[in-house]
Design a protein around this motif. Sequence first.
Motif, mmCIF file in Angstrom:
data_model
loop_
_atom_site.group_PDB
_atom_site.id
_atom_site.type_symbol
_atom_site.label_atom_id
_atom_site.label_comp_id
_atom_site.label_asym_id
_atom_site.label_seq_id
_atom_site.Cartn_x
_atom_site.Cartn_y
_atom_site.Cartn_z
ATOM 1 N N LYS A 133 0.820 -1.204 0.000
ATOM 2 C CA LYS A 133 0.000 0.000 0.000
ATOM 3 C C LYS A 133 0.858 1.259 0.000
ATOM 4 O O LYS A 133 0.517 2.258 -0.652
ATOM 5 C CB LYS A 133 -0.928 -0.018 1.211
ATOM 6 N N GLN A 136 2.107 2.034 -3.445
ATOM 7 C CA GLN A 136 1.049 2.585 -4.288
ATOM 8 C C GLN A 136 0.769 4.043 -3.960
ATOM 9 O O GLN A 136 0.504 4.848 -4.854
ATOM 10 C CB GLN A 136 -0.242 1.786 -4.096
ATOM 11 N N CYS A 137 0.799 4.371 -2.678
ATOM 12 C CA CYS A 137 0.421 5.707 -2.204
ATOM 13 C C CYS A 137 1.488 6.200 -1.218
ATOM 14 O O CYS A 137 1.343 6.035 -0.005
ATOM 15 C CB CYS A 137 -0.945 5.656 -1.523
ATOM 16 N N HIS A 231 -5.400 6.297 0.514
ATOM 17 C CA HIS A 231 -5.703 6.167 -0.919
ATOM 18 C C HIS A 231 -6.359 7.441 -1.443
ATOM 19 O O HIS A 231 -6.010 7.946 -2.517
ATOM 20 C CB HIS A 231 -6.605 4.958 -1.154
ATOM 21 N N LYS A 235 -4.816 9.623 -4.399
ATOM 22 C CA LYS A 235 -5.484 9.417 -5.684
ATOM 23 C C LYS A 235 -6.655 10.371 -5.942
ATOM 24 O O LYS A 235 -6.920 10.716 -7.085
ATOM 25 C CB LYS A 235 -5.986 7.970 -5.784
#
Length: 255
Positions: A133, A136-137, A231, A235
């Motif tokens: 995670k 990803q972020c 997230h 995002k």
Amino acid sequence: MLSSALPRTALVRALSGNSCKSATKEALQRSRAYITAKPISSRCVCTLTSSSHTMTKHEHNRYNFFPDNQLLQKRSNFSYAGPRKLSDILKTELLEDKTVTEISDMWMTYHEGKENVHGIVMDGKKGRNLLSKAAQCPFFIEPVFRGEGHFMIVSQFQTPNYFLLALLEDYKMDPAAAQPLLTISVFDDLAETKDVVLLRCDIINRGIEDGEGYKLCQSLINDYLDFEGVHMFNKKPEAFNVDEFVKEKEQKWNE
């Protein structure tokens, strides 16, 4: 050093004016007064605290699982290139016949009582999930509460396994020169063979107190495991409600 890739959206524009709006100037100045003039580097390592343990310091020293203490003390200094691998801290070759409980006990006992250093243990799946995670972020924010106010910390994950945390106000002025307050390392070397991941958080600047640093680490880890807010921040930052986030964090901070 920290990257300047923090999402440039309405959220960041809002933070540029409000990241310390509620904080007392004294609290923020007290943090800055202790910050050393060294830029954030990805070459440092860290520590955290948690879980019960039974092995005494005498026992783990007798078994000689850890390298020379003087070497580790030198590496804990931020100006020195800290250990990049678990094997720089722990003699992993001696762990083949050890259980998860024994490894966890050694890790926690080793860090117990060390100043501005904490250790934490996760199961392998959860630790790998945390790293996935974070990759990803990589960015997130966390408030630190002092007195009647708060100030913001920005966190950036740098592969393969490091979180670097600095004052958001300093990051906004110059990401490359932002001074580190603490770092967190996530060692997943034993995730497959022993189903355990070892974390280490170093509070490397007196700008943040030991208790604050521990709360900050726990809060960041929990946010990444929960992931919804992290997230959204990375995002869909326009949907991230900073005021609500800070309000929720304040309640948990004071628990």
